[in-house]
Write an enzyme that holds these catalytic residues in place. Structure first.
Site, short mmCIF file in Angstrom:
data_model
loop_
_atom_site.label_atom_id
_atom_site.label_comp_id
_atom_site.label_asym_id
_atom_site.label_seq_id
_atom_site.Cartn_x
_atom_site.Cartn_y
_atom_site.Cartn_z
N LYS A 94 2.51 -13.84 12.32
CA LYS A 94 1.26 -13.09 12.43
C LYS A 94 1.50 -11.70 13.04
CE LYS A 94 -1.52 -14.55 15.47
NZ LYS A 94 -2.51 -14.39 16.52
N ARG B 296 -12.52 -17.33 19.00
CA ARG B 296 -11.95 -18.67 19.09
C ARG B 296 -13.01 -19.76 18.96
NH1 ARG B 296 -7.08 -17.36 22.30
NH2 ARG B 296 -5.51 -17.57 20.68
N ARG C 221 14.08 -19.84 16.64
CA ARG C 221 13.76 -18.70 17.50
C ARG C 221 14.10 -19.01 18.95
NH1 ARG C 221 7.66 -16.35 17.43
NH2 ARG C 221 7.27 -17.75 19.16
N ARG D 22 12.38 -18.33 25.13
CA ARG D 22 11.03 -18.81 25.50
C ARG D 22 11.08 -20.33 25.63
NH1 ARG D 22 6.33 -16.04 21.93
NH2 ARG D 22 5.29 -17.90 22.67
N ARG E 36 1.43 -27.18 20.26
CA ARG E 36 0.86 -25.83 20.07
C ARG E 36 0.29 -25.70 18.66
NH1 ARG E 36 5.83 -22.35 21.23
NH2 ARG E 36 4.61 -20.63 20.41
#
Ligand code: 5GP
Length: 368
Positions: free
Chosen positions: A192, A267, A306, A312, A324
């Site tokens: 995104k 949201r 990733r 992360r 998630r």
């Protein structure tokens, strides 16, 4: 968005808001005029819908009549003649309530008022559903109004544009711009951020990431940032109103923008309503919700990959990743449904080379 003749109009005032305003207005009429046997005079054509809604709510004796103000060019080319037609009742000594759909400069109501005054009514009250108080420039007191509106051209709820639009049950305003406003969605790992960056360049749009806007306002201790921080510090959610005000400020910073990409907002349905209202206040609307669609297994694979280099921690654990993704779908489902109802939802295949995905997104965006 709707089209009447050659012009586009965007939603402006929801029916529920109009109905609530009429409820209030009728309540006042019921209180003030219960022993007056008033004569309600509707000004045609525009007031027919408002008129019947008021009358349905008036619980005391009353009578009704309708008038029309026909304006036509007189024999002298520039001389405007206003003629009142249709008032057959004897109104002397009576309490009159004029029901208008809209009062703008007040020219019309002034003519009406003077004409009625000459007929020796005992009292003339003026009620209008919509009132453009900013441009009203007459001395006549407007006794009751439903909703004050800025100086915009509106249609619906009795009001027309060249004959069309009177039957609409909500009010629309003239679309003022050709902005393209996108609500961009994509599950974690869908790319995104990359696509937002490309689309921003390609279409000259402003990318508003709610997270960035928050961080900017808090860091710079703006009034809204400080307010937001006070909630965050107490462990509370920042109220939607604060967020929307921040977004509004962001939109206002870019008055010449060709459009916006909203990222991280809305949201919830309530937030989607607020965003719609925000854009409507600028004469615009959400053009589309664009969601990148990527299969869960591909996402998990991409994020784990990733995670090897990003450092992360939320990219390193498959359980966390799957959760998630689930949270994303739970949240998005509501909005997908919301924008699907408005025929504004567009799912775009998010698997492939960056350029290919941009091309697919462009096929959607180019429609606007
Ligand atoms: P005035 O300026 O005399 O108060 O308003 C004149 C008339 O213009 C109104 O009675 C109404 O018929 C029309 N008018 C004013 N503003 C609007 C608007 O926003 N939309 C539509 N459809 N008509 C309007």
């Amino acid at each position: 968005m709707i089209k009447l003749h050659d012009l586009h109009f965007v939603p402006f005032i929801a029916e529920s808001k109009i109905t609530a305003a009429i409820d209030d207005l009728a309540k006042q009429l019921n209180q003030d005029l219960k022993d007056e046997n008033p004569l309600f005079i509707g000004v045609l054509n525009g007031a027919f819908m408002f008129f019947s809604e008021v009358l349905k709510r008036f619980n005391h004796d009353c009578e009704v009549s309708f008038i029309k103000l026909s304006s036509y060019q007189g024999t002298q080319s520039t001389h405007q003649v206003n003629e009142l037609i249709g008032l057959n009742e004897d109104v002397s000594g009576r309490t009159i309530v004029v029901l208008e759909d809209i009062i703008d400069t007040g020219n019309t109501i002034e003519v009406l008022y003077e004409t009625l005054k000459n007929k020796e009514c005992s009292d003339i009250k003026i009620a209008t559903l919509f009132f453009k108080s900013e441009v009203y420039n007459k001395q006549i007191h407007i006794d009751y109004f439903g909703i004050e509106i800025p100086n915009r051209f509106i249609v619906g709820y009795g009001l027309d544009y060249n004959g069309l639009g009177r039957n609409l049950t909500e009010v629309y305003q003239l679309k003022r711009s050709n902005m393209t406003n996108l609500v961009l969605f994509g599950p974690p790992g869908a790319g995104k951020g990359t696509q937002a960056e490309v689309l921003k360049q390609k279409y000259n749009l402003i990318h508003i990431s709610t997270g960035d806007v928050f961080r900017y306002n808090i860091k710079n201790a703006t009034e809204l940032g400080t307010l937001a921080k006070s909630y965050i510090d107490k462990g509370q959610l920042v109220p939607d109103e604060v967020t929307i005000n921040m977004l509004n400020a962001e939109v206002d910073k870019n008055p010449e923008a060709k459009g916006f990409i909203f990222d991280g907002f809305p949201r919830t349905e309530a937030q989607a309503d607020s965003l719609g209202d925000l854009l409507a206040s600028k004469g615009s609307e959400v053009s589309a919700m664009v969601a990148l669609e990527v299969d869960d297994e591909v996402l998990v694979e991409r994020l784990l990959e990733r995670g090897k280099t990003s450092g992360r921690p939320d990219d390193a654990d498959e359980g966390v990743i799957r959760n998630r993704i689930k949270v994303y779908y739970d949240e998005t489902a509501i909005l997908k449904n919301y924008y699907q109802k408005e025929e504004k939802y567009f799912g775009v295949d998010g698997v492939g080379a960056i350029g290919e995905i941009t091309d697919r997104l462009s096929q959607v965006i180019d429609k606007f």
